[in-house]
Structure formats: C-alpha cells, structure tokens
Design an enzyme around this catalytic site. Sequence first.
Site, PDB file in Angstrom:
ATOM      1  CG  ASP A  11      -1.525   1.282   1.159  1.00  0.00           C
ATOM      2  OD1 ASP A  11      -2.056   1.822   0.579  1.00  0.00           O
ATOM      3  OD2 ASP A  11      -1.671   2.075   2.419  1.00  0.00           O
ATOM      4  CG  ASP A  13      -1.621   7.970   0.367  1.00  0.00           C
ATOM      5  OD1 ASP A  13      -1.540   7.998  -0.303  1.00  0.00           O
ATOM      6  OD2 ASP A  13      -2.832   7.791  -0.459  1.00  0.00           O
ATOM      7  CG  ASP A 199      -2.268   2.188   6.489  1.00  0.00           C
ATOM      8  OD1 ASP A 199      -2.045   2.017   5.054  1.00  0.00           O
ATOM      9  OD2 ASP A 199      -3.224   3.508   6.904  1.00  0.00           O
TER      10      ASP A 199
END
Length: 259
Positions: A11, A13, A199
């Site tokens: 991922d 961001d 996240d």
Amino acid sequence: MPRPALLIFTDLDGTLLDHDTYSYAAAEPALDQLRRTGVPVILASSKTAAEIAPLRAELGFAAHPAIVENGAGILEPGAEAPESGGRYDELRATLDRVPTDLRAQYQGFGDWDVAEIARRTGLPPAQAALAARRHHSEPGIWSGDADGQAAFVAALREHGVTARAGGRFLTLSFGGTKAGRMADIAARHRTPFVVALGDAPNDAEMLEQADLGFVIANPAHPPLPPLSGEAQGHIQRIDAPGPKGWNAAVERVITEYGF
C-alpha cells in the site's frame, strides 16, 4: 530446493508514504537494497494510474506492474496512465441512482474541483489533478452516521457497486480488490514468496492472502482488528508508522527470511 522469488506488494498512503507528508524518505534504506537485489515491489493503492506511473518510475520499479484504484485496475510494466477506458462515468451515474437522502451524504472526487481534492487529501494541486483522472473508482467521504452508511452501501450493492474503507476515504467501484490483483500478478511468477504491507481496512484481504503480511501503524486512524493468520504469525504488526515502519518490516524480511 531453490529459494523462491520474493515479491513485495505494498500500500502507499500511510504505509510506504507518510500519511501527512507523502514522503518515503524513511524507507529509502530498504528500498535501495530491494532495487540492488532486483526484488519486485508492486505498488497497490487507491491512487490512479496517473499518480502511480511517475511515482513508480521515481522509486525505480517501472519494470513491474502496479495495482491501481484500490484493485479496480492494473498498470502494466512501463505503461503510462491511460487517457480513456474504464467504467468511471457509469459508476458516477450509478451513484446518482441511490436514494436522494443517502446520495446527499456522500461526496466523491467527481463532486469536487481540483482545489477541493487538494484540500481533502493534502496533495499539492498538480498531484490532486492527477488524482482526479479516474477510470475505475470513486473515493469519497460519508458525512452521515453508521446506519446511514450501511444503507448507502446496501443500495449501491444492488447496482453491483462495492464500497471499501481506506485510510482516508470510502471508495466505490464495480469490483476488483488488491488481494485479487495480487493473486493475478503473483501467478505470473513461479512459486513466489509473497509479502504484503498495509495499514487500512482495504488492505486486510491482501495481508491475509500473502505468505507474510505486515500491518504498519498509522496513528491517523484506529488500528486494524486482529486478522486471520495473525495468531499463527503469518501477519505481524509494526509499531513504527508509515515509511519508518515499512523500512523495519522489509529489513526484517531480508534478515530473518534470508532474502
């Protein structure tokens, strides 16, 4: 037995990129080692192809595919952002077919100009303009309560639209997930060892499907609940946030797994 190929899916961001500054500087030591050893790093993000193509080149991984718009599409190696194609216009039209009271509580990128996208994301205007070049999905913000959101998601589902929560936005699409795209790309390699880092809730399936998943801390939102395989050690949590945590996770893989 020969060592399997290592593939890293990540991922952006809040994971490889700092949640607030979008910098990956703290991950540079591990990134440099991966570049030198030729390990493929596959970016997997809700970002558009227009955003990911230059970032992928800057990171030095243009020779590898990338997963764009939360799994709704794949940007092939060396490709630039497409100028047409996808189902974005159809998606926007479908969004306007949900009950008016629910539609009024959701605003997406298509409802905002570039200045508003920049304000909502914290991106510079030039980057916000790239984020507006959508082909497959619509990120946005639900302003109502949880019950209303559940009704909104259910109404969209009747039209074949799925909704996934990420670190910042509720993203709508006609399907495709990071996990599904990860499986497609991994199948191009012979028995790879797949590592995934993320996240947010829209990363959970990808983390659970990988041979080894890392949940990177992001103080900007609540932590992910326990994931399938976590108790068995197939998913590990890193306390350091963003690129600092990413660097620690990748260095752990390189050291502990002998890559």
